[in-house]
Enzyme design. Sequence first.
Site, PDB file in Angstrom:
ATOM      1  N   LYS A   2     -71.231  13.558   1.000  1.00 32.07           N
ATOM      2  CA  LYS A   2     -72.114  14.070   2.056  1.00 32.07           C
ATOM      3  C   LYS A   2     -73.462  14.495   1.437  1.00 32.07           C
ATOM      4  O   LYS A   2     -73.933  13.845   0.511  1.00 32.07           O
ATOM      5  CB  LYS A   2     -71.441  15.218   2.805  1.00 32.07           C
ATOM      6  CG  LYS A   2     -70.006  14.874   3.232  1.00 32.07           C
ATOM      7  CD  LYS A   2     -69.449  15.836   4.199  1.00 32.07           C
ATOM      8  CE  LYS A   2     -67.978  15.523   4.440  1.00 32.07           C
ATOM      9  NZ  LYS A   2     -67.414  16.236   5.553  1.00 32.07           N
TER      10      LYS A   2
ATOM     11  N   SER B  57     -59.549  16.772   5.336  1.00 36.12           N
ATOM     12  CA  SER B  57     -58.880  17.800   4.526  1.00 36.12           C
ATOM     13  C   SER B  57     -57.787  17.243   3.619  1.00 36.12           C
ATOM     14  O   SER B  57     -56.754  17.896   3.421  1.00 36.12           O
ATOM     15  CB  SER B  57     -58.329  18.917   5.434  1.00 36.12           C
ATOM     16  OG  SER B  57     -59.387  19.586   6.080  1.00 36.12           O
TER      17      SER B  57
ATOM     18  N   GLU C 273     -60.438   9.600  11.044  1.00 35.20           N
ATOM     19  CA  GLU C 273     -60.766  10.969  10.663  1.00 35.20           C
ATOM     20  C   GLU C 273     -60.816  11.848  11.906  1.00 35.20           C
ATOM     21  O   GLU C 273     -61.856  11.883  12.600  1.00 35.20           O
ATOM     22  CB  GLU C 273     -62.125  11.016   9.968  1.00 35.20           C
ATOM     23  CG  GLU C 273     -62.196  10.207   8.702  1.00 35.20           C
ATOM     24  CD  GLU C 273     -63.298  10.729   7.788  1.00 35.20           C
ATOM     25  OE1 GLU C 273     -62.966  11.136   6.683  1.00 35.20           O
ATOM     26  OE2 GLU C 273     -64.456  10.775   8.211  1.00 35.20           O
TER      27      GLU C 273
ATOM     28  N   GLU D  63     -69.869  13.038  11.574  1.00 37.99           N
ATOM     29  CA  GLU D  63     -71.027  13.927  11.446  1.00 37.99           C
ATOM     30  C   GLU D  63     -72.303  13.204  11.881  1.00 37.99           C
ATOM     31  O   GLU D  63     -73.200  13.816  12.465  1.00 37.99           O
ATOM     32  CB  GLU D  63     -71.120  14.450  10.001  1.00 37.99           C
ATOM     33  CG  GLU D  63     -70.019  15.476   9.736  1.00 37.99           C
ATOM     34  CD  GLU D  63     -69.624  15.640   8.285  1.00 37.99           C
ATOM     35  OE1 GLU D  63     -70.313  15.116   7.394  1.00 37.99           O
ATOM     36  OE2 GLU D  63     -68.586  16.297   8.051  1.00 37.99           O
TER      37      GLU D  63
ATOM     38  N   HIS E 140     -69.625   7.809  10.522  1.00 36.53           N
ATOM     39  CA  HIS E 140     -68.947   9.085  10.236  1.00 36.53           C
ATOM     40  C   HIS E 140     -69.171  10.034  11.417  1.00 36.53           C
ATOM     41  O   HIS E 140     -70.247  10.037  12.025  1.00 36.53           O
ATOM     42  CB  HIS E 140     -69.507   9.680   8.941  1.00 36.53           C
ATOM     43  CG  HIS E 140     -68.693  10.832   8.448  1.00 36.53           C
ATOM     44  ND1 HIS E 140     -68.773  12.080   9.001  1.00 36.53           N
ATOM     45  CD2 HIS E 140     -67.767  10.909   7.463  1.00 36.53           C
ATOM     46  CE1 HIS E 140     -67.926  12.898   8.367  1.00 36.53           C
ATOM     47  NE2 HIS E 140     -67.305  12.205   7.432  1.00 36.53           N
TER      48      HIS E 140
ATOM     49  N   GLY F   8     -63.071  19.089   6.896  1.00 36.58           N
ATOM     50  CA  GLY F   8     -63.623  20.309   6.292  1.00 36.58           C
ATOM     51  C   GLY F   8     -62.998  21.599   6.789  1.00 36.58           C
ATOM     52  O   GLY F   8     -63.534  22.677   6.555  1.00 36.58           O
TER      53      GLY F   8
ATOM     54  N   ASN G  54     -66.561  10.956  -0.330  1.00 39.92           N
ATOM     55  CA  ASN G  54     -67.799  11.099   0.442  1.00 39.92           C
ATOM     56  C   ASN G  54     -68.431  12.437   0.067  1.00 39.92           C
ATOM     57  O   ASN G  54     -67.947  13.483   0.478  1.00 39.92           O
ATOM     58  CB  ASN G  54     -67.460  11.059   1.943  1.00 39.92           C
ATOM     59  CG  ASN G  54     -68.653  11.382   2.819  1.00 39.92           C
ATOM     60  OD1 ASN G  54     -69.804  11.364   2.363  1.00 39.92           O
ATOM     61  ND2 ASN G  54     -68.400  11.690   4.088  1.00 39.92           N
TER      62      ASN G  54
HETATM   63  C1  PEP Z   1     -65.086  13.517   5.437  1.00 41.26           C
HETATM   64  O1  PEP Z   1     -66.131  14.091   5.686  1.00 41.26           O
HETATM   65  O2  PEP Z   1     -65.055  12.278   5.484  1.00 41.26           O
HETATM   66  C2  PEP Z   1     -63.926  14.305   5.089  1.00 41.26           C
HETATM   67  C3  PEP Z   1     -62.760  13.762   5.193  1.00 41.26           C
HETATM   68  O3  PEP Z   1     -64.146  15.602   4.680  1.00 41.26           O
HETATM   69  P1  PEP Z   1     -63.048  16.642   4.120  1.00 41.26           P
HETATM   70  O4  PEP Z   1     -62.153  15.884   3.162  1.00 41.26           O
HETATM   71  O5  PEP Z   1     -63.835  17.692   3.436  1.00 41.26           O
HETATM   72  O6  PEP Z   1     -62.269  17.135   5.303  1.00 41.26           O
END
Ligand code: PEP
Length: 247
Positions: free
Chosen positions: A11, A207, A162, A94, A92, A168, A9
């Site tokens: 983003k 992460s 998630e 976000e 997601h 992040g 992803n």
């Molecule tokens: C995400 O935004 O779906 C995600 C898992 O981000 P990150 O791997 O950077 O934590």
Amino acid sequence: MRRKLVAGNWKMNGSLAALAELDAIAAAAAEHGEVDVVVCPPFTLIAPAAARTPALPIGGQDCHGAAKGAHTGCISAAMLVEAGAGLVIVGHSERRADQHETDAQVRAKAEAAIGAGLRAIVCVGETEAERDAGKAVAIVDGQLDGSVPRAGTGETLVVAYEPVWAIGTGRTPSVADVAAMHGAIRRKLVALLGGEGDKVRILYGGSVKPDNATELLGVEDVDGALVGGASLTAAQFVPIVAAAATL
Ligand code: PEP
């Protein structure tokens, strides 16, 4: 046996120049044919990405729940298909936070995606306060109730767990916590979808990096990863694909 899926992803990152990263990612996907790999760049890069690496599946990061209409700035599932996408991420955290998306909207998006011939990755996950309050499983259970399209199958639907606090941040849940949550999600999917619930892949996201991928992807009922930051470069993403291929 569910095939592992590693989804990147991007983003709101990337550019035409950044599509050069896809060359090595596509090569790794071809080398590790036992793993499904998809990259989800911003909307504007979907068509050029699909043209650059035709064998590498490309996805979108959102779609609208309606087929068309007065929704300025939005993208329909059919538009994603036309641009070359085969999959879309919906719900997601976000977007749930920034755009105030509700479970019902996420379900409508997933239904629209599946109806247009896309695979849908439905994202769920608790905040840190919810986990600290001992409510993580209950929160995710409620999100699944509200967001999962009941016509979803192992072929059309993927769920990504998630934890919001792990996205992040460089922090990840313990293996035991991931196992407990993915087990709870599996039971819920079977309750909602019957036998198909056993075929739906459940990704872990938050992460995931080359140095923790093997441990996280090795947990029971972890059928792959949704990767944010580490999907932006082939140097970071390819080792995660390779780790999935060893499991
Ligand atoms: C995400 O935004 O779906 C995600 C898992 O981000 P990150 O791997 O950077 O934590």
